[in-house]
Scaffold this active site. Sequence first.
Site, PDB file in Angstrom:
ATOM      1  N   LYS A 172       0.829  -1.209   0.000  1.00  0.00           N
ATOM      2  CA  LYS A 172       0.000   0.000   0.000  1.00  0.00           C
ATOM      3  C   LYS A 172       0.867   1.264   0.000  1.00  0.00           C
ATOM      4  O   LYS A 172       2.072   1.207   0.298  1.00  0.00           O
ATOM      5  CB  LYS A 172      -0.933  -0.034   1.212  1.00  0.00           C
ATOM      6  N   TYR A 230     -12.290  -3.493  -3.595  1.00  0.00           N
ATOM      7  CA  TYR A 230     -12.903  -3.447  -2.256  1.00  0.00           C
ATOM      8  C   TYR A 230     -14.421  -3.497  -2.344  1.00  0.00           C
ATOM      9  O   TYR A 230     -15.108  -2.829  -1.578  1.00  0.00           O
ATOM     10  CB  TYR A 230     -12.450  -2.185  -1.528  1.00  0.00           C
ATOM     11  N   PHE A 241     -15.837   3.690   6.650  1.00  0.00           N
ATOM     12  CA  PHE A 241     -14.411   4.017   6.492  1.00  0.00           C
ATOM     13  C   PHE A 241     -13.953   4.013   5.035  1.00  0.00           C
ATOM     14  O   PHE A 241     -12.824   4.384   4.745  1.00  0.00           O
ATOM     15  CB  PHE A 241     -13.527   3.086   7.332  1.00  0.00           C
ATOM     16  N   ARG A 259      -1.583 -14.170   4.630  1.00  0.00           N
ATOM     17  CA  ARG A 259      -2.391 -13.526   5.671  1.00  0.00           C
ATOM     18  C   ARG A 259      -1.662 -13.575   7.014  1.00  0.00           C
ATOM     19  O   ARG A 259      -1.728 -12.640   7.803  1.00  0.00           O
ATOM     20  CB  ARG A 259      -3.753 -14.212   5.788  1.00  0.00           C
ATOM     21  N   THR A 280      -5.388  -7.123  10.805  1.00  0.00           N
ATOM     22  CA  THR A 280      -5.709  -5.852  10.139  1.00  0.00           C
ATOM     23  C   THR A 280      -5.207  -4.650  10.953  1.00  0.00           C
ATOM     24  O   THR A 280      -4.599  -3.727  10.407  1.00  0.00           O
ATOM     25  CB  THR A 280      -7.240  -5.737   9.946  1.00  0.00           C
ATOM     26  N   ARG A 308       2.626  -6.067   9.416  1.00  0.00           N
ATOM     27  CA  ARG A 308       1.841  -4.975  10.000  1.00  0.00           C
ATOM     28  C   ARG A 308       2.361  -4.598  11.393  1.00  0.00           C
ATOM     29  O   ARG A 308       2.323  -3.439  11.774  1.00  0.00           O
ATOM     30  CB  ARG A 308       0.360  -5.360  10.018  1.00  0.00           C
ATOM     31  N   ASN A 323      -1.947   0.088   6.990  1.00  0.00           N
ATOM     32  CA  ASN A 323      -1.369  -1.149   7.516  1.00  0.00           C
ATOM     33  C   ASN A 323      -0.491  -1.874   6.485  1.00  0.00           C
ATOM     34  O   ASN A 323      -0.298  -3.084   6.552  1.00  0.00           O
ATOM     35  CB  ASN A 323      -2.478  -2.058   8.061  1.00  0.00           C
ATOM     36  N   HIS A 379      -2.009  -5.623   1.645  1.00  0.00           N
ATOM     37  CA  HIS A 379      -3.256  -6.357   1.433  1.00  0.00           C
ATOM     38  C   HIS A 379      -2.910  -7.785   1.057  1.00  0.00           C
ATOM     39  O   HIS A 379      -1.946  -8.017   0.336  1.00  0.00           O
ATOM     40  CB  HIS A 379      -4.067  -5.725   0.281  1.00  0.00           C
ATOM     41  N   GLU A 388      -9.367 -11.090  -7.595  1.00  0.00           N
ATOM     42  CA  GLU A 388      -8.489  -9.926  -7.462  1.00  0.00           C
ATOM     43  C   GLU A 388      -7.321  -9.979  -8.464  1.00  0.00           C
ATOM     44  O   GLU A 388      -6.948  -8.957  -9.034  1.00  0.00           O
ATOM     45  CB  GLU A 388      -7.942  -9.840  -6.028  1.00  0.00           C
TER      46      GLU A 388
HETATM   47  P1  IDP Z   1      -7.760  -7.064   5.730  1.00  0.00           P
HETATM   48  O1  IDP Z   1      -6.963  -6.119   4.854  1.00  0.00           O
HETATM   49  O2  IDP Z   1      -6.968  -7.503   6.935  1.00  0.00           O
HETATM   50  O3  IDP Z   1      -8.371  -8.208   4.967  1.00  0.00           O
HETATM   51  P2  IDP Z   1     -10.407  -5.848   5.779  1.00  0.00           P
HETATM   52  O4  IDP Z   1     -11.371  -5.932   6.924  1.00  0.00           O
HETATM   53  O5  IDP Z   1     -10.718  -6.654   4.558  1.00  0.00           O
HETATM   54  O6  IDP Z   1      -8.959  -6.201   6.352  1.00  0.00           O
HETATM   55  O7  IDP Z   1     -10.296  -4.304   5.401  1.00  0.00           O
HETATM   56  C1  IDP Z   1      -9.657  -3.898   4.212  1.00  0.00           C
HETATM   57  C2  IDP Z   1      -8.795  -2.710   4.519  1.00  0.00           C
HETATM   58  O8  IDP Z   1      -9.614  -1.609   4.910  1.00  0.00           O
HETATM   59  C3  IDP Z   1      -7.825  -2.895   5.704  1.00  0.00           C
HETATM   60  O9  IDP Z   1      -6.619  -3.549   5.350  1.00  0.00           O
HETATM   61  C4  IDP Z   1      -7.587  -1.468   6.131  1.00  0.00           C
HETATM   62  O10 IDP Z   1      -6.643  -0.797   5.299  1.00  0.00           O
HETATM   63  C5  IDP Z   1      -8.965  -0.846   5.920  1.00  0.00           C
HETATM   64  N1  IDP Z   1      -9.793  -0.904   7.133  1.00  0.00           N
HETATM   65  C6  IDP Z   1     -10.406  -1.983   7.676  1.00  0.00           C
HETATM   66  N2  IDP Z   1     -11.104  -1.676   8.774  1.00  0.00           N
HETATM   67  C7  IDP Z   1     -10.950  -0.335   8.944  1.00  0.00           C
HETATM   68  C8  IDP Z   1     -11.442   0.612   9.916  1.00  0.00           C
HETATM   69  O11 IDP Z   1     -12.177   0.268  10.850  1.00  0.00           O
HETATM   70  N3  IDP Z   1     -11.040   1.907   9.753  1.00  0.00           N
HETATM   71  C9  IDP Z   1     -10.246   2.317   8.731  1.00  0.00           C
HETATM   72  N4  IDP Z   1      -9.770   1.469   7.796  1.00  0.00           N
HETATM   73  C10 IDP Z   1     -10.105   0.159   7.893  1.00  0.00           C
HETATM   74 MG    MG Z   2      -9.824  -8.114   3.470  1.00  0.00          MG
END
Ligand code: IDP
Ligand code: MG
Length: 131
Positions: free
Chosen positions: A9, A49, A57, A85, A91, A102, A112, A115, A126
């Site tokens: 990212k 996404y 968010f 993962r 996350t 992370r 973070n 992805h 994807e």
């Molecule tokens: P992941 O990347 O660990 O699979 P997801 O829940 O799929 O997590 O969320 C996708 C991305 O959205 C996260 O990696 C993060 O950058 C962002 N994100 C997720 N939850 C939040 C939040 O509560 N606030 C702000 N950004 C978030």
């Molecule tokens: Mg995800």
Amino acid sequence: MENTLVLIKPDAVEQNLIGRILMKYEEQGLVVEDLHKRQVDRALLDQHYRDHVNRDFYPELAEFMSSGPVVAVRLKGINAIEKVRKINGATNPKESAPGSIRYMFGSDIQMNCVHGSESKMEAERELTLWF
Ligand code: IDP
Ligand code: MG
């Protein structure tokens, strides 16, 4: 053998972490099959996404993901999806395991660094979007 998508990212690219992040995957036996660095447009992000576009968010996330170039990586290996993962960590960097990407480099739940696809179906979907 599985293929999965990693995105490095904009926060990580900005901090010059591409090499150190790729090393974490290679150390675990995953192979970089393809990669490219590019500025992402909103249409691609909305598709990538698609499960998050209605979350509160998402506007901020989309802005962050467009704030600089992203590196898209096709990784191949045994159990690649789950491995990535785990290497990425939770996350929220504050909840991620020590040694994960992370944990080492993430700033907060949004910025973070990486992805990783969540399932075989998502990985295929994807990878088609990004490559
Ligand atoms: P992941 O990347 O660990 O699979 P997801 O829940 O799929 O997590 O969320 C996708 C991305 O959205 C996260 O990696 C993060 O950058 C962002 N994100 C997720 N939850 C939040 C939040 O509560 N606030 C702000 N950004 C978030
Ligand atoms: Mg995800």
